[in-house]
Scaffold this motif. Structure first.
Motif, short mmCIF file in Angstrom:
data_model
loop_
_atom_site.label_atom_id
_atom_site.label_comp_id
_atom_site.label_asym_id
_atom_site.label_seq_id
_atom_site.Cartn_x
_atom_site.Cartn_y
_atom_site.Cartn_z
N ASP A 1 0.87 -1.18 0.00
CA ASP A 1 0.00 0.00 0.00
C ASP A 1 0.91 1.22 0.00
O ASP A 1 1.21 1.81 1.04
CB ASP A 1 -0.90 -0.02 1.24
N LEU A 2 1.36 1.61 -1.19
CA LEU A 2 2.38 2.65 -1.30
C LEU A 2 1.90 4.00 -0.77
O LEU A 2 2.68 4.73 -0.12
CB LEU A 2 2.83 2.80 -2.76
N ASP A 3 0.66 4.37 -1.04
CA ASP A 3 0.17 5.67 -0.59
C ASP A 3 0.24 5.78 0.92
O ASP A 3 0.70 6.79 1.48
CB ASP A 3 -1.27 5.90 -1.08
N ARG A 4 -0.19 4.76 1.62
CA ARG A 4 -0.15 4.79 3.08
C ARG A 4 1.28 4.73 3.59
O ARG A 4 1.63 5.39 4.57
CB ARG A 4 -0.96 3.63 3.66
N MET A 5 2.12 3.96 2.92
CA MET A 5 3.52 3.88 3.33
C MET A 5 4.19 5.24 3.21
O MET A 5 4.84 5.72 4.15
CB MET A 5 4.27 2.86 2.47
N LEU A 6 4.04 5.89 2.06
CA LEU A 6 4.69 7.17 1.85
C LEU A 6 4.17 8.22 2.82
O LEU A 6 4.94 9.05 3.34
CB LEU A 6 4.50 7.63 0.40
N ALA A 7 2.86 8.19 3.09
CA ALA A 7 2.29 9.13 4.05
C ALA A 7 2.85 8.89 5.45
O ALA A 7 3.06 9.84 6.22
CB ALA A 7 0.77 9.02 4.05
N SER A 8 3.09 7.65 5.80
CA SER A 8 3.55 7.33 7.15
C SER A 8 4.94 7.88 7.43
O SER A 8 5.28 8.14 8.59
CB SER A 8 3.54 5.81 7.37
N PHE A 9 5.74 8.08 6.37
CA PHE A 9 7.10 8.56 6.60
C PHE A 9 7.12 10.00 7.12
O PHE A 9 8.12 10.45 7.65
CB PHE A 9 7.92 8.46 5.31
N GLY A 10 6.03 10.72 6.94
CA GLY A 10 5.93 12.07 7.47
C GLY A 10 5.40 12.12 8.88
O GLY A 10 5.17 13.21 9.43
N GLN A 11 5.19 10.95 9.51
CA GLN A 11 4.61 10.89 10.85
C GLN A 11 5.60 10.38 11.89
O GLN A 11 5.21 9.95 12.96
CB GLN A 11 3.38 9.97 10.83
N LEU A 12 6.89 10.45 11.57
CA LEU A 12 7.88 9.84 12.45
C LEU A 12 7.98 10.54 13.81
O LEU A 12 8.47 9.95 14.76
CB LEU A 12 9.25 9.82 11.77
N GLU A 13 7.58 11.80 13.89
CA GLU A 13 7.66 12.49 15.17
C GLU A 13 6.41 12.28 16.02
O GLU A 13 6.32 12.78 17.13
CB GLU A 13 7.89 13.98 14.95
N GLN A 14 5.46 11.52 15.49
CA GLN A 14 4.24 11.22 16.24
C GLN A 14 4.36 9.80 16.78
O GLN A 14 4.31 8.85 16.02
CB GLN A 14 3.01 11.35 15.33
N PRO A 15 4.57 9.66 18.07
CA PRO A 15 4.81 8.33 18.64
C PRO A 15 3.77 7.30 18.21
O PRO A 15 2.58 7.53 18.29
CB PRO A 15 4.73 8.59 20.16
N GLY A 16 4.28 6.17 17.74
CA GLY A 16 3.40 5.06 17.40
C GLY A 16 2.86 5.08 15.99
O GLY A 16 2.51 4.05 15.45
N GLU A 17 2.83 6.25 15.36
CA GLU A 17 2.18 6.33 14.06
C GLU A 17 2.93 5.54 12.99
O GLU A 17 2.37 4.74 12.28
CB GLU A 17 2.06 7.80 13.62
N ALA A 18 4.25 5.78 12.87
CA ALA A 18 5.00 5.09 11.82
C ALA A 18 5.04 3.59 12.08
O ALA A 18 5.06 2.80 11.14
CB ALA A 18 6.42 5.65 11.73
N GLY A 19 5.04 3.21 13.34
CA GLY A 19 5.07 1.79 13.66
C GLY A 19 3.81 1.07 13.24
O GLY A 19 3.79 -0.14 13.11
#
Length: 289
Positions: free
Chosen positions: A188-206
């Motif tokens: 799911d590339l769209d969700r993957m790419l979007a998740s990379f911008g959430q690294l400062e939000q605990p738990g989101e990228a995980g």
């Protein structure tokens, strides 16, 4: 001698859709080059010679660098050779694409040394499935057996890489996957790419849909890989994952400072492991080819 950088890669996601009738596998993978890798020195010579430093590798015709150089010289119809020194800095059989990157770098270096209008892409495809990716030199979606590449824009990511000293052959990894029929749907590339911008939000990228279909069968047979993934998670990093067929694992950091701090911490905890902080890169390896 002219010195060239041959970057490592990681698979930010690797889905294996099925096994094809020819024995190869249909892939759907997001691949990105890194700021760390091997180095090569190349200069003109009458004969083709290869010297390897930093690893116990053959320097003869079975070495991928030698094969790449021979393929270019033959395709260009040249009688000259080249003197090549390969400085290995990446661990062997580690899922980082070191051999493929070295081969691609060799092709591009010789095309610069002896310009002859040779199309490098067919040569790269014959050398190995990942070699064309390193010719491209930027993040890409890899499909087919890895030869169908679609360039993608991926933000710079800070990563920490850990190799626990286990060598894993790609042939074994895929054989174990086939035995378990652990095939997976496309990423799911769209969700993957979007998740990379959430690294400062605990738990989101995980929680992002990031996966490697080869990870379960490989880590089941090599518990050191599961240990490495746990170590990355406990260091406060995001989305730990095995790269390619292993055994290198990586995780994402919210900043370069966090990556360096985590890498230093892990190096103290696991002094026998190969551990590096790095970042993804987007510019081609050698410009103008």
């Amino acid at each position: 001698m002219t010195r060239y950088f041959a970057p490592a890669k990681i698979n930010l996601g690797l889905s294996v859709l099925d096994q094809r009738s020819d024995g190869y596998h249909s892939l759907h993978s997001l691949m990105v080059p890194l700021s760390i890798g091997d180095e090569l020195e190349v200069r003109a010579a009458d004969q083709l010679t290869l010297q390897v430093e930093g690893a116990a590798l053959s320097a003869g015709p079975d070495n991928l660098v030698y094969r790449a150089a021979r393929a270019y010289l033959d395709a260009a119809g040249l009688q000259q050779g080249a003197e090549i020194v390969l400085h290995k800095q990446l661990p062997l059989a580690s899922g980082l694409g070191g051999g493929s990157s070295d081969a691609a770098t060799t092709l591009m270096a010789l095309a610069r040394l002896y310009p002859a209008g040779v199309d490098l892409r067919p040569l790269a495809e014959r050398l190995g499935a990942d070699v064309p990716f390193f010719l491209l030199g930027q993040a890409a979606l890899a499909e087919g057996i890895g030869e169908r590449l679609t360039p993608l824009a991926v933000q710079r990511l800070q990563v920490v890489l850990v190799n626990p000293g286990v060598a894993v052959s790609a042939a074994d990894a895929y054989r174990w996957l086939d035995e378990e029929e652990g095939y997976t749907p496309p990423l799911d590339l769209d969700r993957m790419l979007a998740s990379f911008g959430q690294l400062e939000q605990p738990g989101e990228a995980g929680q992002a849909p990031i996966l490697n279909a080869l990870q379960p069968p490989v880590s089941a047979r090599h518990p050191e890989i599961a240990e490495a993934l746990t170590a990355l998670r406990e260091a406060g990093l995001h989305a730990p994952l095995m790269s390619g067929s292993g055994s290198t694992c990586f995780a994402l950091a919210a900043s370069a400072d966090q990556a360096l701090t985590a890498a230093e911490q892990l190096a103290r905890q696991y002094p026998a492991w190969w551990i590096q902080a790095a970042h993804t890169v987007s510019s081609p390896l050698i410009q103008g080819l």
